[in-house]
Design a protein around this motif. Sequence first.
Motif, PDB file in Angstrom:
ATOM      1  N   LEU A 157       0.830  -1.198   0.000  1.00  0.00           N
ATOM      2  CA  LEU A 157       0.000   0.000   0.000  1.00  0.00           C
ATOM      3  C   LEU A 157       0.869   1.256   0.000  1.00  0.00           C
ATOM      4  O   LEU A 157       0.594   2.228  -0.708  1.00  0.00           O
ATOM      5  CB  LEU A 157      -0.920  -0.014   1.217  1.00  0.00           C
ATOM      6  CG  LEU A 157      -1.919   1.146   1.316  1.00  0.00           C
ATOM      7  CD1 LEU A 157      -2.859   1.156   0.118  1.00  0.00           C
ATOM      8  CD2 LEU A 157      -2.699   1.052   2.627  1.00  0.00           C
TER       9      LEU A 157
ATOM     10  N   THR B 208       0.794   3.912  -3.142  1.00  0.00           N
ATOM     11  CA  THR B 208       0.225   5.257  -2.947  1.00  0.00           C
ATOM     12  C   THR B 208       1.318   6.316  -2.842  1.00  0.00           C
ATOM     13  O   THR B 208       1.076   7.401  -2.308  1.00  0.00           O
ATOM     14  CB  THR B 208      -0.646   5.292  -1.668  1.00  0.00           C
ATOM     15  OG1 THR B 208       0.166   4.945  -0.527  1.00  0.00           O
ATOM     16  CG2 THR B 208      -1.815   4.330  -1.769  1.00  0.00           C
TER      17      THR B 208
ATOM     18  N   ARG C 158       2.168   7.609   0.769  1.00  0.00           N
ATOM     19  CA  ARG C 158       1.187   8.385   1.551  1.00  0.00           C
ATOM     20  C   ARG C 158       0.437   7.533   2.569  1.00  0.00           C
ATOM     21  O   ARG C 158      -0.029   8.046   3.588  1.00  0.00           O
ATOM     22  CB  ARG C 158       0.190   9.067   0.611  1.00  0.00           C
ATOM     23  CG  ARG C 158       0.813  10.129  -0.274  1.00  0.00           C
ATOM     24  CD  ARG C 158      -0.246  10.945  -1.010  1.00  0.00           C
ATOM     25  NE  ARG C 158      -1.044  10.137  -1.917  1.00  0.00           N
ATOM     26  CZ  ARG C 158      -0.688   9.852  -3.166  1.00  0.00           C
ATOM     27  NH1 ARG C 158       0.458  10.297  -3.636  1.00  0.00           N
ATOM     28  NH2 ARG C 158      -1.470   9.133  -3.938  1.00  0.00           N
ATOM     29  N   HIS C 159       0.297   6.248   2.310  1.00  0.00           N
ATOM     30  CA  HIS C 159      -0.496   5.398   3.201  1.00  0.00           C
ATOM     31  C   HIS C 159       0.200   4.058   3.416  1.00  0.00           C
ATOM     32  O   HIS C 159       0.791   3.491   2.498  1.00  0.00           O
ATOM     33  CB  HIS C 159      -1.889   5.124   2.606  1.00  0.00           C
ATOM     34  CG  HIS C 159      -2.685   6.340   2.332  1.00  0.00           C
ATOM     35  ND1 HIS C 159      -3.382   7.020   3.303  1.00  0.00           N
ATOM     36  CD2 HIS C 159      -2.889   7.027   1.166  1.00  0.00           C
ATOM     37  CE1 HIS C 159      -3.994   8.060   2.759  1.00  0.00           C
ATOM     38  NE2 HIS C 159      -3.706   8.090   1.468  1.00  0.00           N
TER      39      HIS C 159
ATOM     40  N   VAL D 180      -8.444   5.698   0.619  1.00  0.00           N
ATOM     41  CA  VAL D 180      -7.245   5.025   0.116  1.00  0.00           C
ATOM     42  C   VAL D 180      -7.513   4.382  -1.237  1.00  0.00           C
ATOM     43  O   VAL D 180      -6.629   4.320  -2.098  1.00  0.00           O
ATOM     44  CB  VAL D 180      -6.757   3.974   1.143  1.00  0.00           C
ATOM     45  CG1 VAL D 180      -5.660   3.103   0.541  1.00  0.00           C
ATOM     46  CG2 VAL D 180      -6.235   4.663   2.387  1.00  0.00           C
TER      47      VAL D 180
ATOM     48  N   ALA E 225      -6.620   6.555  -4.118  1.00  0.00           N
ATOM     49  CA  ALA E 225      -5.177   6.782  -4.245  1.00  0.00           C
ATOM     50  C   ALA E 225      -4.477   5.602  -4.891  1.00  0.00           C
ATOM     51  O   ALA E 225      -3.529   5.771  -5.657  1.00  0.00           O
ATOM     52  CB  ALA E 225      -4.575   7.060  -2.868  1.00  0.00           C
ATOM     53  N   ILE E 226      -4.962   4.390  -4.593  1.00  0.00           N
ATOM     54  CA  ILE E 226      -4.277   3.203  -5.125  1.00  0.00           C
ATOM     55  C   ILE E 226      -4.768   2.834  -6.517  1.00  0.00           C
ATOM     56  O   ILE E 226      -4.015   2.270  -7.319  1.00  0.00           O
ATOM     57  CB  ILE E 226      -4.444   2.010  -4.159  1.00  0.00           C
ATOM     58  CG1 ILE E 226      -3.428   0.916  -4.524  1.00  0.00           C
ATOM     59  CG2 ILE E 226      -5.836   1.440  -4.188  1.00  0.00           C
ATOM     60  CD1 ILE E 226      -3.381  -0.203  -3.521  1.00  0.00           C
TER      61      ILE E 226
ATOM     62  N   GLU F 140      -5.962  -4.000  -5.423  1.00  0.00           N
ATOM     63  CA  GLU F 140      -6.603  -3.435  -4.232  1.00  0.00           C
ATOM     64  C   GLU F 140      -7.207  -4.549  -3.375  1.00  0.00           C
ATOM     65  O   GLU F 140      -7.077  -4.556  -2.150  1.00  0.00           O
ATOM     66  CB  GLU F 140      -7.692  -2.440  -4.640  1.00  0.00           C
ATOM     67  CG  GLU F 140      -8.497  -1.911  -3.458  1.00  0.00           C
ATOM     68  CD  GLU F 140      -9.761  -1.207  -3.907  1.00  0.00           C
ATOM     69  OE1 GLU F 140     -10.723  -1.172  -3.113  1.00  0.00           O
ATOM     70  OE2 GLU F 140      -9.802  -0.702  -5.051  1.00  0.00           O
TER      71      GLU F 140
END
Length: 494
Positions: free
Chosen positions: A208, A212, A215-216, A223, A226-227, A236
């Motif tokens: 993750l 990202t 960021r995460h 989230v 973002a992914i 995901e």
Amino acid sequence: MKQNREREPGYVLGGRYRICRLIGRGGMSRVYMAEDLKLTGKIWAVKETAADRELMGAWRAEAEMLSALNHPRLPRIVDFFDYSGEGNVYVVMDYIGGMTLEAYMRNNGGIVEGERVISFALQLLDVLDYLHSHKPSIIYRDLKPSNIMITPELELKLIDFGTARNYRTGSSQDTVKLGTVGFAAPEQYGGGQSDARSDLYGLGALMLYLGTGGRHSEWAPGVEEAIRSRQPRDLERVIRKLLKSDPGERYQTAKEVMHELRPLTVPPADQPVSAAEAKYSGTRVIALLGVSPGCGVTHTAIAISHYLARQGGRVAVAELNGRSQSFSRIQALLEGEERARAEGAKRFSFEGVQYCRQTSPEDIIPMLSGGFDFIVFDLGSGVDHDGLEEFLRADYPLVVGSGAEWRLPDTVTFAKALARYPQQMWGFCLPLATSEAARRLGKELGTGKVYALPLHLDPFEPWEEMDIALQALFKDVIPEPKRRKPLFASFRRW
């Protein structure tokens, strides 16, 4: 505890390791690049840790744990010692060129594309599966970007086992809560014992983080968007399952995750990946050491090298026995006597195998970065020479003993002479032995890794019986052998 002053370049540790420069530091540790004064040209990483009497046991446990491991994505421990007067302890291990995954992300603006995230994850799953399958299982517990090295070839290496531990059957929770916030599984903060599923949570957090742009590392609202912007479909879903708070709801083994991720990787149409290439994982060293002179080390090394090359591997075989003239004779047959005598012509190729005759220790490091899938070392025989160190560091150390019934005890004596070294990864090859003799020797040695090798007159050519024997020897390393017609019948005159 206060660390001692940083060592300057040129300082010699343990009377053998001359510091080149500082390459890393942590709360209580420093890591130096150091030159080996005994093995000219050898470069190691030396980890210096400040340790009082209470921490000494933990340091020794880390060193002993690593010294028993053997995997291409783990550093090999070659020495450890302490300066009791200064309160420092030292672990000497493989030097891994490159940078941490953390630095790699910084240098790339934090962007790691989805295909590369999956590639990195599969490499880490390979080593996690190895650790979790160890007896007892080893739980890494701190899978974060700064603990992962990436080489110029984009191969990952797992470093820093300071928080790793053996899984204890019957224990309800960890004695010590260790791990990095944001990457450690919930059970590492209390409420349960960390196990293989804890490392899988850490892998999900790492994926993750990579996916990202840093960021995460924990799942939170938003989230998903973002992914999804740069990652393959279904990635995901895999990450979300890895990051479940309840270990029972995650994937249960590294193999399960590999099974989920592999279909998400599709090689470009113009770059097909062979079955052999899919199986290889970096450069692996196979080292053959003979029990006694004349037991067939060189013959076996050549046979293994050409077998691996026929499976599609890029292979080099190196002669580290300075007294041997075998490779020179082979080169003379192929290229002529004058060429073989030339000082600068110590390398030649035949049937997809690069031969390196009379190799010196300083030649080894360039070989390891030469893009080979396998390097086979012919170390000659005996235990009292520098080749023993290469044998002990190899990914696949193979002892070659005589297959004659009356000489089988020689192999037992050899193993006992090296009893102070871990032998779990050793294989034992017996040219011309019967299967029954190999079985009896394996029982006496306490290992199932004893292999009888059949008569193979020409090691350069495929021979069905030898291919079957080598397939068993390397069954976890390469695919099943291909069949093809003999290639070099002229060598049958030997």
